[in-house]
Write an enzyme that holds these catalytic residues in place. Structure first.
Site, PDB file in Angstrom:
ATOM      1  CD  GLU A 120      16.131   2.989   9.722  1.00 30.23           C
ATOM      2  OE1 GLU A 120      15.030   2.851   9.183  1.00 30.23           O
ATOM      3  OE2 GLU A 120      17.120   2.276   9.498  1.00 30.23           O
ATOM      4  CG  HIS A 168      -0.644   4.008  20.683  1.00 36.71           C
ATOM      5  ND1 HIS A 168       0.401   3.962  19.792  1.00 36.71           N
ATOM      6  CD2 HIS A 168      -1.356   5.129  20.378  1.00 36.71           C
ATOM      7  CE1 HIS A 168       0.318   5.017  18.981  1.00 36.71           C
ATOM      8  NE2 HIS A 168      -0.725   5.740  19.320  1.00 36.71           N
TER       9      HIS A 168
HETATM   10  C1  BJW Z   1      15.447   1.921  17.309  1.00 35.69           C
HETATM   11  C2  BJW Z   1      16.089   0.758  17.721  1.00 35.69           C
HETATM   12  C3  BJW Z   1      17.071   0.869  18.736  1.00 35.69           C
HETATM   13  C4  BJW Z   1      14.667   0.236  16.183  1.00 35.69           C
HETATM   14  N1  BJW Z   1      17.341   2.063  19.250  1.00 35.69           N
HETATM   15  N2  BJW Z   1      15.724   3.082  17.827  1.00 35.69           N
HETATM   16  C5  BJW Z   1      -3.476   9.794   7.064  1.00 35.69           C
HETATM   17  C6  BJW Z   1      -2.664  10.816   7.529  1.00 35.69           C
HETATM   18  C7  BJW Z   1      -2.488  11.038   8.891  1.00 35.69           C
HETATM   19  C8  BJW Z   1      -3.116  10.229   9.824  1.00 35.69           C
HETATM   20  C9  BJW Z   1      -3.900   9.202   9.367  1.00 35.69           C
HETATM   21  C10 BJW Z   1      -4.087   8.984   8.013  1.00 35.69           C
HETATM   22  N3  BJW Z   1      -4.911   7.917   7.868  1.00 35.69           N
HETATM   23  C11 BJW Z   1      -5.221   7.452   9.089  1.00 35.69           C
HETATM   24  C12 BJW Z   1      -4.623   8.224  10.012  1.00 35.69           C
HETATM   25  C13 BJW Z   1      -4.678   8.067  11.477  1.00 35.69           C
HETATM   26  C14 BJW Z   1      -3.942   6.855  11.957  1.00 35.69           C
HETATM   27  C15 BJW Z   1      -2.536   6.856  11.359  1.00 35.69           C
HETATM   28  O1  BJW Z   1      -1.625   7.488  11.845  1.00 35.69           O
HETATM   29  N4  BJW Z   1      -2.316   6.089  10.311  1.00 35.69           N
HETATM   30  C16 BJW Z   1      -1.008   6.083   9.657  1.00 35.69           C
HETATM   31  C17 BJW Z   1      -0.564   4.662   9.404  1.00 35.69           C
HETATM   32  C18 BJW Z   1      -1.093   6.921   8.421  1.00 35.69           C
HETATM   33  N5  BJW Z   1      -3.887   6.986  13.405  1.00 35.69           N
HETATM   34  C19 BJW Z   1      -4.866   6.538  14.167  1.00 35.69           C
HETATM   35  O2  BJW Z   1      -5.808   5.924  13.719  1.00 35.69           O
HETATM   36  C20 BJW Z   1      -4.767   6.877  15.640  1.00 35.69           C
HETATM   37  N6  BJW Z   1      -5.966   7.512  16.062  1.00 35.69           N
HETATM   38  C21 BJW Z   1      -6.304   8.734  15.611  1.00 35.69           C
HETATM   39  O3  BJW Z   1      -5.629   9.347  14.810  1.00 35.69           O
HETATM   40  O4  BJW Z   1      -7.454   9.228  16.177  1.00 35.69           O
HETATM   41  C22 BJW Z   1      -7.906  10.526  15.772  1.00 35.69           C
HETATM   42  C23 BJW Z   1      -7.218  11.659  16.471  1.00 35.69           C
HETATM   43  C24 BJW Z   1      -7.240  12.898  15.914  1.00 35.69           C
HETATM   44  C25 BJW Z   1      -6.612  13.980  16.544  1.00 35.69           C
HETATM   45  C26 BJW Z   1      -5.983  13.819  17.753  1.00 35.69           C
HETATM   46  C27 BJW Z   1      -5.996  12.570  18.317  1.00 35.69           C
HETATM   47  C28 BJW Z   1      -6.595  11.507  17.665  1.00 35.69           C
HETATM   48  C29 BJW Z   1      -4.603   5.603  16.467  1.00 35.69           C
HETATM   49  C30 BJW Z   1      -3.272   4.996  16.247  1.00 35.69           C
HETATM   50  C31 BJW Z   1      -3.168   3.693  17.004  1.00 35.69           C
HETATM   51  C32 BJW Z   1      -1.837   3.028  16.729  1.00 35.69           C
HETATM   52  N7  BJW Z   1      -1.836   1.759  17.291  1.00 35.69           N
HETATM   53  C33 BJW Z   1      -0.654   0.915  17.106  1.00 35.69           C
HETATM   54  C34 BJW Z   1      -1.054  -0.556  17.329  1.00 35.69           C
HETATM   55  C35 BJW Z   1      -1.281  -0.826  18.769  1.00 35.69           C
HETATM   56  C36 BJW Z   1      -1.614  -2.252  18.906  1.00 35.69           C
HETATM   57  C37 BJW Z   1      -0.434  -3.126  18.960  1.00 35.69           C
HETATM   58  O5  BJW Z   1       0.508  -2.848  19.684  1.00 35.69           O
HETATM   59  O6  BJW Z   1      -0.526  -4.128  18.262  1.00 35.69           O
HETATM   60  O7  BJW Z   1       0.406   1.327  17.962  1.00 35.69           O
HETATM   61  S1  BJW Z   1       0.066   1.049  15.486  1.00 35.69           S
HETATM   62  C38 BJW Z   1       1.706   0.736  16.019  1.00 35.69           C
HETATM   63  O8  BJW Z   1       2.462   1.854  15.552  1.00 35.69           O
HETATM   64  C39 BJW Z   1       1.668   0.770  17.556  1.00 35.69           C
HETATM   65  C40 BJW Z   1       2.797   1.746  17.843  1.00 35.69           C
HETATM   66  O9  BJW Z   1       2.610   2.334  19.112  1.00 35.69           O
HETATM   67  C41 BJW Z   1       2.745   2.699  16.685  1.00 35.69           C
HETATM   68  C42 BJW Z   1       3.991   3.453  16.438  1.00 35.69           C
HETATM   69  O10 BJW Z   1       5.028   2.581  16.066  1.00 35.69           O
HETATM   70  P1  BJW Z   1       6.504   2.894  16.526  1.00 35.69           P
HETATM   71  O11 BJW Z   1       6.602   2.834  17.979  1.00 35.69           O
HETATM   72  O12 BJW Z   1       6.967   4.139  15.880  1.00 35.69           O
HETATM   73  O13 BJW Z   1       7.282   1.584  15.962  1.00 35.69           O
HETATM   74  P2  BJW Z   1       7.884   1.306  14.508  1.00 35.69           P
HETATM   75  O14 BJW Z   1       8.094  -0.150  14.404  1.00 35.69           O
HETATM   76  O15 BJW Z   1       7.118   1.960  13.426  1.00 35.69           O
HETATM   77  O16 BJW Z   1       9.313   2.052  14.544  1.00 35.69           O
HETATM   78  C43 BJW Z   1      10.360   1.636  15.389  1.00 35.69           C
HETATM   79  C44 BJW Z   1      11.451   2.689  15.353  1.00 35.69           C
HETATM   80  O17 BJW Z   1      12.449   2.302  16.279  1.00 35.69           O
HETATM   81  C45 BJW Z   1      12.130   2.790  13.993  1.00 35.69           C
HETATM   82  O18 BJW Z   1      12.196   4.167  13.639  1.00 35.69           O
HETATM   83  C46 BJW Z   1      13.534   2.232  14.227  1.00 35.69           C
HETATM   84  O19 BJW Z   1      14.541   2.947  13.501  1.00 35.69           O
HETATM   85  C47 BJW Z   1      13.714   2.473  15.713  1.00 35.69           C
HETATM   86  N8  BJW Z   1      14.620   1.519  16.377  1.00 35.69           N
HETATM   87  N9  BJW Z   1      15.648  -0.342  17.045  1.00 35.69           N
HETATM   88  C48 BJW Z   1      16.728   3.119  18.800  1.00 35.69           C
HETATM   89  N10 BJW Z   1      17.787  -0.249  19.232  1.00 35.69           N
END
Ligand code: BJW
Ligand code: ZN
Length: 232
Positions: A202, A109
């Site tokens: 979780e 990302h």
């Molecule tokens: C702990 C802890 C501790 C806490 N110990 N654990 C409908 C269905 C399916 C897909 C889509 C859809 N509509 C749109 C889409 C696609 C879309 C998408 O997924 N949307 C969803 C919201 C539905 N995706 C995209 O647009 C992506 N591109 C894409 O799909 O292109 C087409 C493609 C097709 C085929 C192949 C390839 C590509 C792009 C996604 C870009 C995401 N960007 C972000 C923002 C970056 C900018 C920024 O940093 O500001 O990236 S979104 C944000 O979420 C960031 C993260 O990397 C990402 C994931 O979040 P993460 O890391 O999981 O964090 P959290 O906060 O959600 O979770 C934290 C976890 O930690 C929790 O579970 C806690 O329990 C745990 N935790 N403390 C252990 N101490």
């Protein structure tokens, strides 16, 4: 516990939480005060570039105040002491894995400490603030944007990642909520016979797709997992 030659590890914001970086979702998350669409989409950048630059400038600055934790360090040790292949794929845009010593690392990302030219697309190190006056040094004048993959944009290095998933013997997801695709679907993309393990505070949204799902803090679970893998 595991005998695996080729390992793919996916990390998310949870691995950096105990270093002091906020995760995205839930109470106290990074997006608590911002609607996602206001800051993490190309449309948001087009409509209100100042807000988006400011959001990323603040997060870039915050990197100077945090350090890698025991989980980042354990994964770096695993890479260096593991005999087989290990690919670390992070969704995180912080630099904590690199600072911990991980080298076979893909930032799918993007990276807070890099900028990308809107004209020539060159990607360059960008340690300081960025704004509408920031200019590209590669083509001599293109405007710069944060090197971040926003919603609707193509994540980086997906060909390499899917190849590694197809060939791996063990896939581990750490500290990621399973909300965001394609990363949330990686567990379904592993080859036949691969083991799958989730480590999270979780269970994630996709926990049921993993063979094992352990709950706890990354700084506890990850060093234990690495010690078990490397053996005495
Ligand atoms: C702990 C802890 C501790 C806490 N110990 N654990 C409908 C269905 C399916 C897909 C889509 C859809 N509509 C749109 C889409 C696609 C879309 C998408 O997924 N949307 C969803 C919201 C539905 N995706 C995209 O647009 C992506 N591109 C894409 O799909 O292109 C087409 C493609 C097709 C085929 C192949 C390839 C590509 C792009 C996604 C870009 C995401 N960007 C972000 C923002 C970056 C900018 C920024 O940093 O500001 O990236 S979104 C944000 O979420 C960031 C993260 O990397 C990402 C994931 O979040 P993460 O890391 O999981 O964090 P959290 O906060 O959600 O979770 C934290 C976890 O930690 C929790 O579970 C806690 O329990 C745990 N935790 N403390 C252990 N101490
Ligand atoms: Zn340029």
């Amino acid at each position: 516990m595991y005998r695996a030659a080729r390992i793919v590890i996916l990390t998310g914001a949870g691995i950096s939480a105990e270093s002091g970086l906020r995760t995205f979702r839930g109470a106290d998350g990074l997006w608590e005060n911002h609607r996602v669409q206001e800051v993490a989409t190309p449309e948001a950048f087009h409509q209100d570039p100042e807000l988006v630059y400011r959001f990323y400038n603040e997060r870039r600055r915050s990197l100077a105040t945090v350090q890698p934790n025991a989980a980042h360090l354990a994964l770096a040790r695993l890479e260096h002491e593991w005999g087989g292949d290990l690919l670390l794929v992070t969704q995180n845009v912080d630099d904590l894995h690199g600072r911990a010593g991980s080298r076979n690392l893909l930032h799918m990302h993007g990276e807070l400490l890099k900028g990308r030219c809107l004209d020539c697309r060159a990607v360059r190190a960008w340690p300081g603030d960025m704004d509408q006056t920031s200019r590209c040094l590669s083509c001599g004048g293109g405007p710069m944007r944060p090197h971040i993959v926003w919603f609707g944009e193509m994540p980086l290095e997906t060909t390499r990642i899917y190849q590694a998933l197809d060939r791996c013997d063990l896939f581990v997801a750490i500290g990621t909520s399973g909300h965001v695709y394609p990363a949330a679907g990686f567990v379904e993309a592993v080859g036949p016979g691969a083991r799958t393990l989730e480590l999270n505070l979780e269970p994630s949204l996709v926990a049921s797709a993993f063979q094992r799902s352990l709950t706890g803090r990354a700084t506890d679970l990850v060093p234990t997992f690495v010690n078990e893998l490397l053996g005495p």
